[in-house]
Design a protein around this motif. Structure first.
Motif, PDB file in Angstrom:
ATOM      1  N   ILE A 147      32.120  -2.070  48.818  1.00 49.93           N
ATOM      2  CA  ILE A 147      33.330  -2.741  49.316  1.00 49.93           C
ATOM      3  C   ILE A 147      34.044  -3.404  48.131  1.00 49.93           C
ATOM      4  CG2 ILE A 147      34.111  -4.710  50.722  1.00 49.93           C
ATOM      5  CD1 ILE A 147      33.259  -2.312  52.438  1.00 49.93           C
ATOM      6  N   VAL A 148      35.328  -3.150  48.012  1.00 49.19           N
ATOM      7  CA  VAL A 148      36.115  -3.851  46.974  1.00 49.19           C
ATOM      8  C   VAL A 148      37.245  -4.670  47.601  1.00 49.19           C
ATOM      9  CG1 VAL A 148      35.570  -2.143  45.179  1.00 49.19           C
ATOM     10  CG2 VAL A 148      37.668  -1.876  46.515  1.00 49.19           C
ATOM     11  N   LEU A 149      37.422  -4.565  48.925  1.00 48.08           N
ATOM     12  CA  LEU A 149      38.569  -5.252  49.526  1.00 48.08           C
ATOM     13  C   LEU A 149      38.414  -6.756  49.575  1.00 48.08           C
ATOM     14  CD1 LEU A 149      37.690  -5.912  52.644  1.00 48.08           C
ATOM     15  CD2 LEU A 149      38.695  -3.725  53.117  1.00 48.08           C
ATOM     16  N   ASN A 150      37.172  -7.264  49.414  1.00 46.37           N
ATOM     17  CA  ASN A 150      37.020  -8.719  49.319  1.00 46.37           C
ATOM     18  C   ASN A 150      37.824  -9.259  48.134  1.00 46.37           C
ATOM     19  OD1 ASN A 150      35.112  -7.233  47.752  1.00 46.37           O
ATOM     20  ND2 ASN A 150      33.988  -9.092  47.337  1.00 46.37           N
ATOM     21  N   GLU A 151      37.842  -8.503  47.029  1.00 45.73           N
ATOM     22  CA  GLU A 151      38.577  -8.931  45.827  1.00 45.73           C
ATOM     23  C   GLU A 151      40.048  -8.487  45.836  1.00 45.73           C
ATOM     24  OE1 GLU A 151      36.790  -7.534  42.160  1.00 45.73           O
ATOM     25  OE2 GLU A 151      38.609  -7.996  41.002  1.00 45.73           O
ATOM     26  N   PHE A 152      40.306  -7.260  46.328  1.00 44.97           N
ATOM     27  CA  PHE A 152      41.646  -6.661  46.193  1.00 44.97           C
ATOM     28  C   PHE A 152      42.467  -6.677  47.470  1.00 44.97           C
ATOM     29  CE2 PHE A 152      39.204  -4.807  42.735  1.00 44.97           C
ATOM     30  CZ  PHE A 152      40.117  -4.709  41.695  1.00 44.97           C
ATOM     31  N   ALA A 153      41.861  -6.947  48.640  1.00 48.21           N
ATOM     32  CA  ALA A 153      42.467  -6.748  49.959  1.00 48.21           C
ATOM     33  C   ALA A 153      42.736  -5.257  50.159  1.00 48.21           C
ATOM     34  CB  ALA A 153      43.724  -7.584  50.148  1.00 48.21           C
ATOM     35  N   ASN A 154      43.574  -4.914  51.135  1.00 47.63           N
ATOM     36  CA  ASN A 154      43.918  -3.511  51.376  1.00 47.63           C
ATOM     37  C   ASN A 154      44.995  -3.121  50.348  1.00 47.63           C
ATOM     38  OD1 ASN A 154      44.993  -1.096  52.323  1.00 47.63           O
ATOM     39  ND2 ASN A 154      44.892  -1.681  54.483  1.00 47.63           N
ATOM     40  N   THR A 155      44.699  -2.123  49.546  1.00 45.45           N
ATOM     41  CA  THR A 155      45.660  -1.698  48.516  1.00 45.45           C
ATOM     42  C   THR A 155      46.124  -0.274  48.808  1.00 45.45           C
ATOM     43  OG1 THR A 155      43.778  -1.103  47.128  1.00 45.45           O
ATOM     44  CG2 THR A 155      44.848  -3.223  46.671  1.00 45.45           C
ATOM     45  N   ALA A 156      46.267   0.043  50.111  1.00 44.70           N
ATOM     46  CA  ALA A 156      46.730   1.363  50.564  1.00 44.70           C
ATOM     47  C   ALA A 156      45.942   2.468  49.849  1.00 44.70           C
ATOM     48  CB  ALA A 156      48.234   1.483  50.391  1.00 44.70           C
ATOM     49  N   SER A 157      46.616   3.407  49.200  1.00 41.99           N
ATOM     50  CA  SER A 157      45.900   4.589  48.690  1.00 41.99           C
ATOM     51  C   SER A 157      44.954   4.276  47.533  1.00 41.99           C
ATOM     52  CB  SER A 157      46.915   5.639  48.221  1.00 41.99           C
ATOM     53  OG  SER A 157      47.521   5.251  47.008  1.00 41.99           O
ATOM     54  N   ALA A 158      45.121   3.113  46.892  1.00 39.54           N
ATOM     55  CA  ALA A 158      44.307   2.815  45.700  1.00 39.54           C
ATOM     56  C   ALA A 158      42.886   2.376  46.045  1.00 39.54           C
ATOM     57  CB  ALA A 158      45.001   1.739  44.872  1.00 39.54           C
ATOM     58  N   GLY A 159      42.646   1.921  47.286  1.00 32.51           N
ATOM     59  CA  GLY A 159      41.369   1.290  47.628  1.00 32.51           C
ATOM     60  C   GLY A 159      40.145   2.151  47.338  1.00 32.51           C
ATOM     61  N   SER A 160      40.145   3.379  47.840  1.00 29.46           N
ATOM     62  CA  SER A 160      38.956   4.235  47.628  1.00 29.46           C
ATOM     63  C   SER A 160      38.829   4.622  46.149  1.00 29.46           C
ATOM     64  CB  SER A 160      39.019   5.484  48.510  1.00 29.46           C
ATOM     65  OG  SER A 160      40.215   6.206  48.267  1.00 29.46           O
ATOM     66  N   VAL A 161      39.962   4.700  45.449  1.00 29.76           N
ATOM     67  CA  VAL A 161      39.917   5.043  44.008  1.00 29.76           C
ATOM     68  C   VAL A 161      39.342   3.865  43.206  1.00 29.76           C
ATOM     69  CG1 VAL A 161      41.242   5.843  42.005  1.00 29.76           C
ATOM     70  CG2 VAL A 161      41.912   6.584  44.295  1.00 29.76           C
ATOM     71  N   ILE A 162      39.650   2.631  43.617  1.00 33.02           N
ATOM     72  CA  ILE A 162      39.030   1.466  42.940  1.00 33.02           C
ATOM     73  C   ILE A 162      37.519   1.519  43.134  1.00 33.02           C
ATOM     74  CG2 ILE A 162      38.887  -1.050  42.763  1.00 33.02           C
ATOM     75  CD1 ILE A 162      41.668  -1.229  44.043  1.00 33.02           C
ATOM     76  N   ALA A 163      37.085   1.806  44.379  1.00 31.58           N
ATOM     77  CA  ALA A 163      35.640   1.882  44.660  1.00 31.58           C
ATOM     78  C   ALA A 163      34.993   2.961  43.781  1.00 31.58           C
ATOM     79  CB  ALA A 163      35.405   2.171  46.144  1.00 31.58           C
ATOM     80  N   PHE A 164      35.648   4.106  43.630  1.00 33.54           N
ATOM     81  CA  PHE A 164      35.161   5.207  42.787  1.00 33.54           C
ATOM     82  C   PHE A 164      35.104   4.758  41.314  1.00 33.54           C
ATOM     83  CE2 PHE A 164      36.643   9.437  40.758  1.00 33.54           C
ATOM     84  CZ  PHE A 164      35.345   9.862  40.531  1.00 33.54           C
ATOM     85  N   HIS A 165      36.193   4.167  40.848  1.00 31.46           N
ATOM     86  CA  HIS A 165      36.296   3.714  39.450  1.00 31.46           C
ATOM     87  C   HIS A 165      35.186   2.720  39.113  1.00 31.46           C
ATOM     88  CE1 HIS A 165      38.384   2.351  35.778  1.00 31.46           C
ATOM     89  NE2 HIS A 165      38.099   1.122  36.170  1.00 31.46           N
ATOM     90  N   ARG A 166      34.936   1.789  40.019  1.00 26.78           N
ATOM     91  CA  ARG A 166      33.975   0.713  39.763  1.00 26.78           C
ATOM     92  C   ARG A 166      32.525   1.137  39.980  1.00 26.78           C
ATOM     93  NH1 ARG A 166      36.095  -4.864  40.902  1.00 26.78           N
ATOM     94  NH2 ARG A 166      37.643  -5.148  39.261  1.00 26.78           N
ATOM     95  N   HIS A 167      32.312   2.177  40.794  1.00 25.02           N
ATOM     96  CA  HIS A 167      30.936   2.509  41.213  1.00 25.02           C
ATOM     97  C   HIS A 167      30.634   3.987  41.005  1.00 25.02           C
ATOM     98  CE1 HIS A 167      30.424  -1.488  43.010  1.00 25.02           C
ATOM     99  NE2 HIS A 167      31.684  -1.355  43.369  1.00 25.02           N
TER     100      HIS A 167
END
Ligand code: CO8
Length: 372
Positions: free
Chosen positions: A323-343
């Motif tokens: 989960i990254v939305l605790n830090e970023f909230a909902n960032t539309a299309s970027a959310g799953s890419v942040i999770a991929f980038h970080r993990h």
């Protein structure tokens, strides 16, 4: 032709807004509104507004804070939006600035130089203008070759753009593609709406997608398969558009901002996600257990927990679907890419991961990735 994602990038805006800050300003707005409309409220013409709460936000969504490009104005109960000065046409647009930062990070991760890129796809929920494309502005700034275009599929913009990038490479019109998601959501968030004032944050992500035989494989993931699905729904909607000015009476109405029937979205989208993934996995002879990690869309923590439970049952380790939305909230299309980038750093060759988006449209995109 085999295609890989050889690098990912992230740009985090400078400013944060905590839930407490947001709730404090919203509640001051409520007091002002109720005072201004005291008579209509007393006669029952309109209902009094009620307070928001940080506890509700964390419990209902998992969101603890969000990043924003411009903080000024958002917390002022007389303003309730980011005050973004318009720039002269000769200056870089805000989304191009965000895109360039994320793209530079992704190019470094992929060990690719900008002049080796021959297609840029800027894919996000909104673009600041219709034309010239933000992607072409970024093409000029980064001095990439070939062509560039923008595309909008709300929360599924990144996964659908990966689909386009792969097809451009397979079709022969490009060899190396930058998919960039500059999600500037704060200007479209309705900070006066109790149900949604906390939902969104600004961010940009980027991916380098390229021909397998050209790629540096150190950080690369092969694109094993992709699947996209859409199904029309008005439950997540914004009526913002180029025709708005033609009806001055309604041009600034609340329906021109993001609005949703959150409960309905929750109920309707979940079965669509399960069904879509089941079909995708069956076609590829895969099982949910085959994946080391699920990089899921980041709209609501409870929604993600439901998806994971349905696919894998109870007692699933939290790093299975980070989960990254605790830090970023909902960032539309970027959310799953942040999770991929970080993990993704702990992946070994041959291990599988799933990138999956779901949201407005409705739209669902799933991409099966295998570490090179
Ligand atoms: N503070 C305190 N209480 C509140 C608040 C608040 N801020 N808001 C609502 N409540 C109250 C309600 O009044 C209600 O009270 P009661 O039970 O007495 O009626 C109670 O809390 C429960 O309210 P809800 O039913 O609304 O609460 P939920 O538990 O359903 O949670 C969510 C609300 C968080 C909105 C949830 O339904 C959700 O997240 N659903 C999924 C929605 C989703 O995934 N949407 C995707 C949208 S994103 C997308 O597609 C991208 C679009 C493009 C980007 C846009 C950029 C701007």
């Amino acid at each position: 032709k085999k295609v890989v994602i050889s690098g990912t990038g992230l740009y985090i805006p400078e400013f944060t807004v905590s839930n407490d800050e947001l709730v404090e300003s919203y509640n001051r707005y409520v007091d002002l509104f109720n005072e201004q409309h005291r008579l209509e409220i007393a006669t029952g013409e309109i209902s009094a507004l009620t307070y928001s709460s940080s506890d509700f936000i964390v419990k209902a969504s998992g969101i603890e804070q969000r990043y924003v490009m411009v903080k000024e104005g958002i917390l002022n109960p007389q303003v309730m939006m980011p005050l973004i000065e318009s720039k002269p046409s000769s200056d870089l647009s805000m989304q191009a600035e965000m895109a360039i930062q994320a793209a530079t990070d992704a190019l470094n991760d992929a060990s690719v130089t900008a002049n080796e890129i021959d297609l840029i796809i800027v894919a996000c929920a909104y673009t600041e203008r219709a034309y010239p494309a933000i992607a072409i502005e970024v093409q000029q700034a980064l001095r990439t070759s070939g062509f560039a275009y923008d595309m909008l599929v709300a929360c599924s913009s990144a996964t659908f753009a990966i689909n386009n990038a792969v097809n451009a490479i397979r079709g022969g019109s490009a060899n190396r593609v930058l998919v960039i998601n500059p999600e500037l959501t704060s200007p479209q968030s309705n900070f006066k709406d109790r149900d949604s004032h906390f939902i969104f944050g600004d961010v940009a992500t980027a991916l380098v997608v390229e021909r397998d035989d050209l790629a540096n494989k150190v950080n690369a993931f092969a694109i094993h398969s992709m699947s996209c699905k859409t199904n029309y729904s008005n439950n997540i909607r914004s009526n913002f558009g180029f025709v708005n000015r033609c009806d001055p009476q309604t041009a600034d109405a609340a329906d021109k901002l993001f609005h949703q029937q959150g409960r309905k979205v929750f109920k309707e989208l979940l079965p669509m996600i399960y069904q879509h993934l089941e079909q995708h996995f069956t076609l590829e002879s895969l099982k949910p257990e085959d994946f080391k990690r699920l990089w899921l869309h980041q709209a609501n923590i409870n929604m993600n927990l439901f998806v994971v439970k349905k696919l894998l049952g109870d007692n699933v380790a939290s790093d299975k679907a980070p989960i990254v939305l605790n830090e970023f909230a909902n960032t539309a299309s970027a959310g799953s890419v942040i999770a991929f980038h970080r993990h993704k750093a702990d992946f070994k060759s041959g291990e599988l991961g799933l990138l999956c988006s779901f949201g407005a449209g409705y739209s669902i995109g799933s991409v099966v990735l295998e570490k090179c």
